[in-house]
Design an enzyme around this catalytic site. Structure first.
Site, PDB file in Angstrom:
ATOM      1  N   SER A 220      34.442  83.999  37.503  1.00 31.82           N
ATOM      2  CA  SER A 220      34.391  85.175  37.279  1.00 31.82           C
ATOM      3  C   SER A 220      33.947  85.208  35.749  1.00 31.82           C
ATOM      4  O   SER A 220      34.530  84.591  34.965  1.00 31.82           O
ATOM      5  CB  SER A 220      35.354  86.238  37.564  1.00 31.82           C
ATOM      6  N   GLY A 222      33.881  88.137  33.508  1.00 28.64           N
ATOM      7  CA  GLY A 222      34.376  89.416  33.240  1.00 28.64           C
ATOM      8  C   GLY A 222      32.931  90.344  33.543  1.00 28.64           C
ATOM      9  O   GLY A 222      32.343  90.484  34.566  1.00 28.64           O
ATOM     10  N   GLY A 251      39.991  89.733  39.643  1.00 30.29           N
ATOM     11  CA  GLY A 251      39.832  88.720  39.851  1.00 30.29           C
ATOM     12  C   GLY A 251      40.546  88.267  41.392  1.00 30.29           C
ATOM     13  O   GLY A 251      39.504  87.500  42.309  1.00 30.29           O
ATOM     14  N   ASP A 252      41.531  88.647  41.584  1.00 29.95           N
ATOM     15  CA  ASP A 252      42.082  88.378  42.986  1.00 29.95           C
ATOM     16  C   ASP A 252      41.639  89.409  44.061  1.00 29.95           C
ATOM     17  O   ASP A 252      41.236  88.742  45.109  1.00 29.95           O
ATOM     18  CB  ASP A 252      43.624  88.822  42.899  1.00 29.95           C
TER      19      ASP A 252
HETATM   20  O1  LIG Z   1      50.876  84.240  35.256  1.00 28.38           O
HETATM   21  P1  LIG Z   1      50.069  84.072  36.337  1.00 28.38           P
HETATM   22  O2  LIG Z   1      50.563  83.479  37.539  1.00 28.38           O
HETATM   23  O3  LIG Z   1      48.832  83.358  35.783  1.00 28.38           O
HETATM   24  O4  LIG Z   1      49.400  85.567  36.498  1.00 28.38           O
HETATM   25  C1  LIG Z   1      50.240  86.434  36.980  1.00 28.38           C
HETATM   26  C2  LIG Z   1      49.422  87.706  36.997  1.00 28.38           C
HETATM   27  O5  LIG Z   1      48.888  88.242  35.789  1.00 28.38           O
HETATM   28  O6  LIG Z   1      48.379  87.721  37.882  1.00 28.38           O
HETATM   29  C3  LIG Z   1      48.074  88.842  38.532  1.00 28.38           C
HETATM   30  C4  LIG Z   1      46.796  89.316  38.215  1.00 28.38           C
HETATM   31  O7  LIG Z   1      45.701  88.472  38.570  1.00 28.38           O
HETATM   32  C5  LIG Z   1      49.208  89.762  38.146  1.00 28.38           C
HETATM   33  O8  LIG Z   1      49.592  90.508  39.373  1.00 28.38           O
HETATM   34  C6  LIG Z   1      50.265  88.689  37.622  1.00 28.38           C
HETATM   35  O9  LIG Z   1      51.129  89.491  36.588  1.00 28.38           O
END
Ligand SMILES: O=P(O)(O)OC[C@@]1(O)O[C@H](CO)[C@@H](O)[C@@H]1O
Length: 315
Positions: A220, A222, A251-252
């Site tokens: 991705s 952006g 992204g998720d």
């Molecule tokens: O600290 P990590 O595991 O890299 O990211 C965690 C996080 O930022 O990722 C998600 C958004 O992609 C949020 O729900 C969560 O707070």
């Protein structure tokens, strides 16, 4: 079924603030709470699309109980791994001008027994899975090779693996040949150890990740769009977005869109782009439902604009 693994989930708290003034008391004009962590968000997006998903995640303390309740309220099937330490709370500060500042806590440290239980739970749940999405940072206690171990164990059972992590955890897992990895531009730049200024730079970096073991790379970029690089070549996808509200979880949502649409090829990329574009137009980390998608706003081409300069260069 799409299984998600989130070793370091979170209670995501978003505060809307007029602007960030350091050293001042800032009065929030709005707040929301979402069950979070990258794999959790993938499960939320898969469920929003009406597809079956199970989320494996360690949960501990009062924030962990709240995450479980929020997921239950959204009808997400969870395979919880009870842990002693409290699940982290991550804070997002969303300013009126659209700038978002995020504070991610380190999360609890998992004991050796909890690590083992987590791995065994993933292994047990993986039997029914077509895809396993392993996502996010690793909590303290898990070695950088933890995702590599998961990929090795579940690949033997036949499920395909999507991996969204960064740094040493990503590099260590590449040798186990995950089916798709999903870095953003910064993670891609970090993995190859050089800045990315153009779409062409990102394609080259994605090809290097494939040489290191990834079978496909969904990157991705952006506001610039998304890239898919696999054994058949490279595709570039982008979408028209009217107004960005929050990119947390976009992204998720993209990864969920990619997996829902089969997890390979240009149609899956188009679905990833549509899901990402819909997510950024929703508040906090709200995941889009099919009603929120606008496939007509998406363009996917194999004519990758290699010379295009990235709006957000990565280094
Ligand atoms: O600290 P990590 O595991 O890299 O990211 C965690 C996080 O930022 O990722 C998600 C958004 O992609 C949020 O729900 C969560 O707070």
């Amino acid at each position: 079924m799409i299984l998600t693994v989130t070793p370091n989930p979170s209670l995501d708290r978003t505060y809307e603030v007029p602007s960030l003034d350091r050293g001042e008391v800032i009065r929030a004009t709005g707040e929301r709470m979402d069950p979070g962590g990258k794999g959790v968000n993938v499960s939320r997006a898969v469920a929003a699309a009406g597809r079956r998903t199970v989320a494996v995640l360690p949960l501990g303390g009062a924030p962990g109980a709240l995450v479980a309740d929020l997921l239950d309220a959204q009808g997400i099937e969870v395979a919880p791994v009870p842990v002693e330490g409290a699940t982290r709370s991550n804070i997002a500060l969303a300013e009126a001008d659209g700038v978002l500042t995020k504070i991610n806590a380190p999360g609890p440290e998992l004991s050796a027994a909890e690590q083992e239980l987590l791995l065994n739970t993933v292994h047990r749940q993986s039997r029914d899975a077509d895809w396993i999405a392993c996502c996010g940072s690793l909590p303290r206690g898990l070695a950088p090779a933890w995702y590599a171990d998961v990929v090795a164990r579940v690949h033997a059972g036949g499920a395909r693996i999507a991996l969204d992590t960064s740094g040493p955890a990503l590099l260590a897992a590449l040798r186990e040949r995950p089916d798709v990895v999903k870095p953003n531009a910064e993670e891609l730049s970090e993995a190859v150890g050089r800045p990315l200024f153009t779409v062409g730079d990102a394609v080259k970096a994605a090809e290097e990740l494939r040489e290191m073991g990834a079978r496909a790379v969904l990157a991705s970029l952006g506001a610039d769009g998304q890239l898919l690089v696999d054994s058949a070549g490279a595709w570039f996808g982008s979408a028209r977005v009217d107004a960005v509200r929050s990119n947390v979880g976009a992204g998720d949502s993209s990864l969920a869109g990619f997996l829902i649409a089969g997890g390979s090829g240009p149609e899956a990329l188009a679905s990833a782009v549509a899901h990402g574009a819909a997510a950024v137009q929703l508040p906090g980390s709200v995941m889009p439902t099919p009603r929120d998608l606008d496939p007509a706003a998406v363009t996917v081409t194999s004519d990758v604009p290699a010379d295009r300069v990235l709006k957000e260069p990565a280094s």
